[in-house]
Design an enzyme around this catalytic site. Structure first.
Site, PDB file in Angstrom:
ATOM      1  N   ILE A  37     -36.359  71.216  75.820  1.00  0.00           N
ATOM      2  CA  ILE A  37     -37.803  71.061  75.999  1.00  0.00           C
ATOM      3  C   ILE A  37     -38.568  71.807  74.909  1.00  0.00           C
ATOM      4  O   ILE A  37     -39.621  71.351  74.453  1.00  0.00           O
ATOM      5  CB  ILE A  37     -38.254  71.474  77.413  1.00  0.00           C
ATOM      6  CG1 ILE A  37     -39.654  70.952  77.683  1.00  0.00           C
ATOM      7  CG2 ILE A  37     -38.151  72.959  77.627  1.00  0.00           C
ATOM      8  CD1 ILE A  37     -39.939  70.725  79.131  1.00  0.00           C
TER       9      ILE A  37
ATOM     10  N   LYS B  47     -43.924  74.094  83.232  1.00  0.00           N
ATOM     11  CA  LYS B  47     -43.960  73.983  84.688  1.00  0.00           C
ATOM     12  C   LYS B  47     -42.567  74.154  85.264  1.00  0.00           C
ATOM     13  O   LYS B  47     -41.593  73.851  84.577  1.00  0.00           O
ATOM     14  CB  LYS B  47     -44.566  72.647  85.104  1.00  0.00           C
ATOM     15  CG  LYS B  47     -43.696  71.447  84.768  1.00  0.00           C
ATOM     16  CD  LYS B  47     -44.281  70.161  85.266  1.00  0.00           C
ATOM     17  CE  LYS B  47     -43.301  69.059  84.893  1.00  0.00           C
ATOM     18  NZ  LYS B  47     -43.683  67.785  85.350  1.00  0.00           N
TER      19      LYS B  47
ATOM     20  N   HIS C 287     -39.875  82.498  84.384  1.00  0.00           N
ATOM     21  CA  HIS C 287     -41.216  82.291  83.829  1.00  0.00           C
ATOM     22  C   HIS C 287     -42.128  83.492  84.050  1.00  0.00           C
ATOM     23  O   HIS C 287     -42.848  83.907  83.145  1.00  0.00           O
ATOM     24  CB  HIS C 287     -41.850  81.031  84.394  1.00  0.00           C
ATOM     25  CG  HIS C 287     -41.297  79.783  83.795  1.00  0.00           C
ATOM     26  ND1 HIS C 287     -41.696  78.538  84.192  1.00  0.00           N
ATOM     27  CD2 HIS C 287     -40.378  79.578  82.815  1.00  0.00           C
ATOM     28  CE1 HIS C 287     -41.057  77.615  83.493  1.00  0.00           C
ATOM     29  NE2 HIS C 287     -40.233  78.228  82.656  1.00  0.00           N
TER      30      HIS C 287
END
Length: 155
Positions: A18, A100, A82
């Protein structure tokens, strides 16, 4: 006359798939450049940097958070990390865009928001694809999503 905007210098925290997609998307943004990447280990960070033409790599996330040439950090590590990685960067004075989900629960998300407000930093967590496509980001956490506080940054 178009006002001159300064280049926003990105650091990438996490060297996975990602992050690769994000770096490629940033190449389409005229006022953005990726200046550094950090991974869980030096060889992985170095490999990612070479593959994407990024000048610097760091063998730890803490090193990236202290890099004086980074304005904003894109956090794309495991979602269970995160909070810790976002807080590391915010406490180091970096603006943060986190993938996310931004946190695993509301308490974690609120803590990140509180630190961003306290430090007067930009912080956003949500669907990066939506951000680049011009849509609304889609964080599902019931807290204010985006914080832009007066600072002398490009934000």
């Amino acid at each position: 006359a178009r006002r001159h905007r300064r280049m926003v210098r990105w650091g990438i925290l996490g060297a996975g798939h990602i992050s690769s997609d994000f770096v490629n998307a940033l190449k389409l943004v005229p006022d953005a450049t990726v200046v550094a990447v950090a991974a869980s280990n030096g060889p992985r960070a170095e490999e990612f940097a070479k593959a994407h033409g990024i000048a610097r790599f760091h063998a730890s996330y803490a090193e990236l958070s202290k890099d004086p040439d980074v304005d904003i950090v894109y956090v794309a590590t495991l979602h269970t990390s995160h909070r810790d990685h976002t807080l590391l960067c915010l406490r180091a004075g970096k603006h943060v865009l986190v993938e996310k989900p931004m946190a695993v629960n509301e308490k974690q998300a609120r803590r990140m928001v509180d630190v961003a407000k306290e430090k007067r930093l930009f912080f956003d967590g949500g669907d990066v694809d939506q951000i680049f496509s011009g849509g609304a980001a889609s964080s599902r956490v019931a807290v204010p999503r985006c914080h832009r506080h007066g600072s002398n940054s490009a934000f």
